[in-house]
Design an enzyme around this catalytic site. Sequence first.
Site, PDB file in Angstrom:
ATOM      1  N   LYS A  45       5.577   1.895  -2.845  1.00  0.00           N
ATOM      2  CA  LYS A  45       5.510   3.197  -3.502  1.00  0.00           C
ATOM      3  C   LYS A  45       5.774   2.991  -4.981  1.00  0.00           C
ATOM      4  O   LYS A  45       6.362   1.987  -5.379  1.00  0.00           O
ATOM      5  CB  LYS A  45       6.582   4.136  -2.937  1.00  0.00           C
ATOM      6  CG  LYS A  45       6.215   5.588  -3.082  1.00  0.00           C
ATOM      7  CD  LYS A  45       5.244   5.995  -1.996  1.00  0.00           C
ATOM      8  CE  LYS A  45       4.719   7.397  -2.194  1.00  0.00           C
ATOM      9  NZ  LYS A  45       4.030   7.881  -0.997  1.00  0.00           N
ATOM     10  N   LYS A  83       5.272   3.798   8.415  1.00  0.00           N
ATOM     11  CA  LYS A  83       4.096   4.650   8.540  1.00  0.00           C
ATOM     12  C   LYS A  83       2.823   3.802   8.585  1.00  0.00           C
ATOM     13  O   LYS A  83       1.954   3.988   9.433  1.00  0.00           O
ATOM     14  CB  LYS A  83       4.043   5.598   7.333  1.00  0.00           C
ATOM     15  CG  LYS A  83       2.886   6.573   7.352  1.00  0.00           C
ATOM     16  CD  LYS A  83       2.637   7.209   5.979  1.00  0.00           C
ATOM     17  CE  LYS A  83       3.859   7.887   5.410  1.00  0.00           C
ATOM     18  NZ  LYS A  83       3.523   8.715   4.221  1.00  0.00           N
ATOM     19  N   LYS A 123       0.856  -1.193   0.000  1.00  0.00           N
ATOM     20  CA  LYS A 123       0.000   0.000   0.000  1.00  0.00           C
ATOM     21  C   LYS A 123       0.883   1.230   0.000  1.00  0.00           C
ATOM     22  O   LYS A 123       1.780   1.355   0.824  1.00  0.00           O
ATOM     23  CB  LYS A 123      -0.883   0.006   1.264  1.00  0.00           C
ATOM     24  CG  LYS A 123      -1.862   1.161   1.291  1.00  0.00           C
ATOM     25  CD  LYS A 123      -3.083   0.848   0.469  1.00  0.00           C
ATOM     26  CE  LYS A 123      -3.891   2.079   0.104  1.00  0.00           C
ATOM     27  NZ  LYS A 123      -3.423   2.792  -1.124  1.00  0.00           N
ATOM     28  N   THR A 180      -4.741  13.574   4.661  1.00  0.00           N
ATOM     29  CA  THR A 180      -3.325  13.753   5.005  1.00  0.00           C
ATOM     30  C   THR A 180      -3.143  15.084   5.726  1.00  0.00           C
ATOM     31  O   THR A 180      -2.496  15.173   6.778  1.00  0.00           O
ATOM     32  CB  THR A 180      -2.448  13.707   3.747  1.00  0.00           C
ATOM     33  OG1 THR A 180      -2.774  12.536   3.009  1.00  0.00           O
ATOM     34  CG2 THR A 180      -0.980  13.702   4.106  1.00  0.00           C
ATOM     35  N   GLY A 201      -2.646   8.112  -4.595  1.00  0.00           N
ATOM     36  CA  GLY A 201      -1.956   9.283  -5.119  1.00  0.00           C
ATOM     37  C   GLY A 201      -0.759   9.699  -4.289  1.00  0.00           C
ATOM     38  O   GLY A 201      -0.538   9.214  -3.181  1.00  0.00           O
ATOM     39  N   ASP A 202       0.018  10.583  -4.857  1.00  0.00           N
ATOM     40  CA  ASP A 202       1.111  11.283  -4.168  1.00  0.00           C
ATOM     41  C   ASP A 202       1.365  12.526  -5.032  1.00  0.00           C
ATOM     42  O   ASP A 202       0.424  12.966  -5.717  1.00  0.00           O
ATOM     43  CB  ASP A 202       2.369  10.381  -4.070  1.00  0.00           C
ATOM     44  CG  ASP A 202       3.398  10.921  -3.090  1.00  0.00           C
ATOM     45  OD1 ASP A 202       3.224  10.762  -1.873  1.00  0.00           O
ATOM     46  OD2 ASP A 202       4.401  11.529  -3.541  1.00  0.00           O
TER      47      ASP A 202
HETATM   48  P1  NDP Z   1       0.692  17.662  -4.915  1.00  0.00           P
HETATM   49  O1  NDP Z   1       1.202  17.244  -6.232  1.00  0.00           O
HETATM   50  O2  NDP Z   1      -0.756  17.884  -4.734  1.00  0.00           O
HETATM   51  O3  NDP Z   1       1.434  19.011  -4.453  1.00  0.00           O
HETATM   52  C1  NDP Z   1       2.807  19.062  -4.342  1.00  0.00           C
HETATM   53  C2  NDP Z   1       3.206  20.432  -3.859  1.00  0.00           C
HETATM   54  O4  NDP Z   1       4.590  20.429  -3.500  1.00  0.00           O
HETATM   55  C3  NDP Z   1       3.083  21.493  -4.942  1.00  0.00           C
HETATM   56  O5  NDP Z   1       2.813  22.741  -4.356  1.00  0.00           O
HETATM   57  C4  NDP Z   1       4.456  21.475  -5.577  1.00  0.00           C
HETATM   58  O6  NDP Z   1       4.811  22.671  -6.233  1.00  0.00           O
HETATM   59  C5  NDP Z   1       5.349  21.237  -4.378  1.00  0.00           C
HETATM   60  N1  NDP Z   1       6.562  20.515  -4.815  1.00  0.00           N
HETATM   61  C6  NDP Z   1       6.598  19.262  -5.322  1.00  0.00           C
HETATM   62  N2  NDP Z   1       7.845  18.927  -5.674  1.00  0.00           N
HETATM   63  C7  NDP Z   1       8.590  19.984  -5.391  1.00  0.00           C
HETATM   64  C8  NDP Z   1       9.976  20.249  -5.512  1.00  0.00           C
HETATM   65  N3  NDP Z   1      10.831  19.352  -6.033  1.00  0.00           N
HETATM   66  N4  NDP Z   1      10.411  21.462  -5.090  1.00  0.00           N
HETATM   67  C9  NDP Z   1       9.544  22.376  -4.576  1.00  0.00           C
HETATM   68  N5  NDP Z   1       8.219  22.169  -4.439  1.00  0.00           N
HETATM   69  C10 NDP Z   1       7.764  20.998  -4.840  1.00  0.00           C
HETATM   70  O7  NDP Z   1       1.239  16.571  -3.886  1.00  0.00           O
HETATM   71  P2  NDP Z   1       0.757  16.254  -2.395  1.00  0.00           P
HETATM   72  O8  NDP Z   1       0.254  17.484  -1.749  1.00  0.00           O
HETATM   73  O9  NDP Z   1      -0.086  15.064  -2.459  1.00  0.00           O
HETATM   74  O10 NDP Z   1       2.129  15.816  -1.726  1.00  0.00           O
HETATM   75  C11 NDP Z   1       2.975  16.707  -0.981  1.00  0.00           C
HETATM   76  C12 NDP Z   1       3.863  15.919  -0.051  1.00  0.00           C
HETATM   77  O11 NDP Z   1       3.048  15.164   0.868  1.00  0.00           O
HETATM   78  C13 NDP Z   1       4.770  14.886  -0.702  1.00  0.00           C
HETATM   79  O12 NDP Z   1       5.972  14.813   0.025  1.00  0.00           O
HETATM   80  C14 NDP Z   1       4.015  13.583  -0.534  1.00  0.00           C
HETATM   81  O13 NDP Z   1       4.866  12.454  -0.584  1.00  0.00           O
HETATM   82  C15 NDP Z   1       3.427  13.792   0.837  1.00  0.00           C
HETATM   83  N6  NDP Z   1       2.271  12.976   1.190  1.00  0.00           N
HETATM   84  C16 NDP Z   1       1.145  12.958   0.409  1.00  0.00           C
HETATM   85  C17 NDP Z   1       0.061  12.203   0.766  1.00  0.00           C
HETATM   86  C18 NDP Z   1      -1.217  12.214  -0.002  1.00  0.00           C
HETATM   87  O14 NDP Z   1      -2.167  11.597   0.449  1.00  0.00           O
HETATM   88  N7  NDP Z   1      -1.312  12.906  -1.123  1.00  0.00           N
HETATM   89  C19 NDP Z   1       0.091  11.342   1.970  1.00  0.00           C
HETATM   90  C20 NDP Z   1       1.275  11.481   2.766  1.00  0.00           C
HETATM   91  C21 NDP Z   1       2.328  12.258   2.357  1.00  0.00           C
HETATM   92  P3  NDP Z   1       4.854  22.712  -7.843  1.00  0.00           P
HETATM   93  O15 NDP Z   1       3.420  22.745  -8.273  1.00  0.00           O
HETATM   94  O16 NDP Z   1       5.591  23.973  -8.138  1.00  0.00           O
HETATM   95  O17 NDP Z   1       5.580  21.493  -8.289  1.00  0.00           O
HETATM   96  O1  2IT Z   2       2.879   9.024   1.344  1.00  0.00           O
HETATM   97  C1  2IT Z   2       1.739   8.568   1.514  1.00  0.00           C
HETATM   98  O2  2IT Z   2       1.397   8.074   2.594  1.00  0.00           O
HETATM   99  C2  2IT Z   2       0.768   8.642   0.416  1.00  0.00           C
HETATM  100  N1  2IT Z   2       1.106   9.198  -0.630  1.00  0.00           N
HETATM  101  C3  2IT Z   2      -0.592   8.016   0.549  1.00  0.00           C
HETATM  102  C4  2IT Z   2      -0.544   6.543   0.274  1.00  0.00           C
HETATM  103  C5  2IT Z   2      -1.885   5.856   0.210  1.00  0.00           C
HETATM  104  O3  2IT Z   2      -1.855   4.669  -0.165  1.00  0.00           O
HETATM  105  O4  2IT Z   2      -2.920   6.430   0.526  1.00  0.00           O
END
Ligand code: NDP
Ligand code: 2IT
Length: 447
Positions: A128, A116, A92, A212, A167-168
């Site tokens: 992942k 996690k 997952k 999240t 997603g991520d």
């Molecule tokens: P999104 O794609 O929705 O948003 C990503 C955000 O981070 C954007 O604002 C983007 O800016 C910025 N970003 C991404 N890469 C970079 C980079 N290399 N340098 C600077 N800014 C960057 O992703 P999420 O919000 O889903 O994910 C954000 C973080 O949270 C990640 O680390 C992810 O692994 C983590 N996460 C996500 C989960 C989920 O359920 N979605 C769960 C747990 C953790 P720009 O548009 O300019 O690229």
């Molecule tokens: O980093 C993370 O925990 C996620 N991107 C969500 C993973 C998931 O299976 O919901």
Amino acid sequence: MRGSDRIEQIYRDVVRRNPGETEFHQAVKEVLETLGPVLDKHPEYAEHKIIERLCEPERQLIFRVPWQDDRGEVQIARGFRVGFNSALGPYKGGLRFHPSVYLGIVKFLGFEQTFKNALTGLPIGGAKGGADFDPKGKSDGEIMRFCQSFMTTLYHYLGEYTDVPAGDIGVGTREIGYLFGQYKRITNRYESGVLTGKSPQWGGSLVRREATGYGTVYFVEEMLKARGDGLEGKTCTVSGSGNVALHVIEKLQQLGAKVVACSDSNGVIYDEQGVDLQVLKQLKEVERRRIRHYVEHRGAAQYLENGCIWDIPCQVALPCATQNELDEASARRLVENGCIAVGEGANMPTTPGGVRVFLNAGVAYAPGKAANAGGVATSALEMQQNASRDAWTFEYTERRLREIMQNIHRDCFETAKEFGSPGNYVIGANIVGFRRVAQAMLAFGVI
Ligand code: NDP
Ligand code: 2IT
């Protein structure tokens, strides 16, 4: 051999066997550094080589993803899916579409995900995946064709009892829709539980989109509560402006905190009066534009091109963009400016030097694998609803999420105390997650 000596040797082997994968090395080191006392207490873990096995993914898939752009030109991306550990449940973890994706990133994320997911207390293993595809500037049609091609290879390896992506970065409800549509078409099965993060209109869970971000704020709330403090009235900065950042901002505002800044990879928005979430959501979720346009709607706000969000004074900092976005110098500045708590919505956003600064300064520091576990936990709740062909209300699902985050906080807090480091959530989270996975691995024998 002492636990800490054994661990040093294991880490050296990981670096030697996985050359160039710096983020993976970093994630492994951060966990291993905290496990010495656990090995001393449980010699059976060393005897059965639990840590060595944990550092080697169970399976790793790398595949070609050919697709055609709107001009008819053929493009080739590289796809990945790493099943890290399935001791506690089916693989997952999310899919990331970003040009920086390579095996080292996918492995660091899969490794973190294993601990996690164990922390959630729900039956999910760690994985992942993703691709080095850049969704920026692509049309809907291009995104769809890419997702279809990606799934046409990946579907062989998925299944509700085998591997369940979500997603991520760069993968949200739209992409999950295209991926699910293709899976359904090729397999001739409406297998809802094969992907999470689906729209609630076709099998998704309410609250998954928010989970999240909301979960991260709940965790920070618990940390502050444990210190006799709260979020009400606190000035906060939140990096990123994607799924996680937007919902962190939403919950912070609901709980009476003031968010004065957010960002993307080009710049920072500083809005001293408090970020207007409606404007931000319209820009990011509806129009899919950059945050620089925010100032067109809010005259008093500033856009700082190439600015560093951590220069802005705050009491609570929430890195919600990407790995290693908050370094030692930024951590120092945050502490100097009066920051008392940090909650990681992103995965591994703080560098090891940054983490040291926070811990030494007594900042309440919530590592990502604990703080952002609400997303995957709610994915597991989505799997439960799919398995029982049910759909829960928003209120019920959010209550479950909140309880899960409170439990994770309590487990980390108590375990840190048990191991002589009260208030150190890094030690707490790593040991709780590790012990749960290790116990299952021991029970299953050498596999
Ligand atoms: P999104 O794609 O929705 O948003 C990503 C955000 O981070 C954007 O604002 C983007 O800016 C910025 N970003 C991404 N890469 C970079 C980079 N290399 N340098 C600077 N800014 C960057 O992703 P999420 O919000 O889903 O994910 C954000 C973080 O949270 C990640 O680390 C992810 O692994 C983590 N996460 C996500 C989960 C989920 O359920 N979605 C769960 C747990 C953790 P720009 O548009 O300019 O690229
Ligand atoms: O980093 C993370 O925990 C996620 N991107 C969500 C993973 C998931 O299976 O919901």
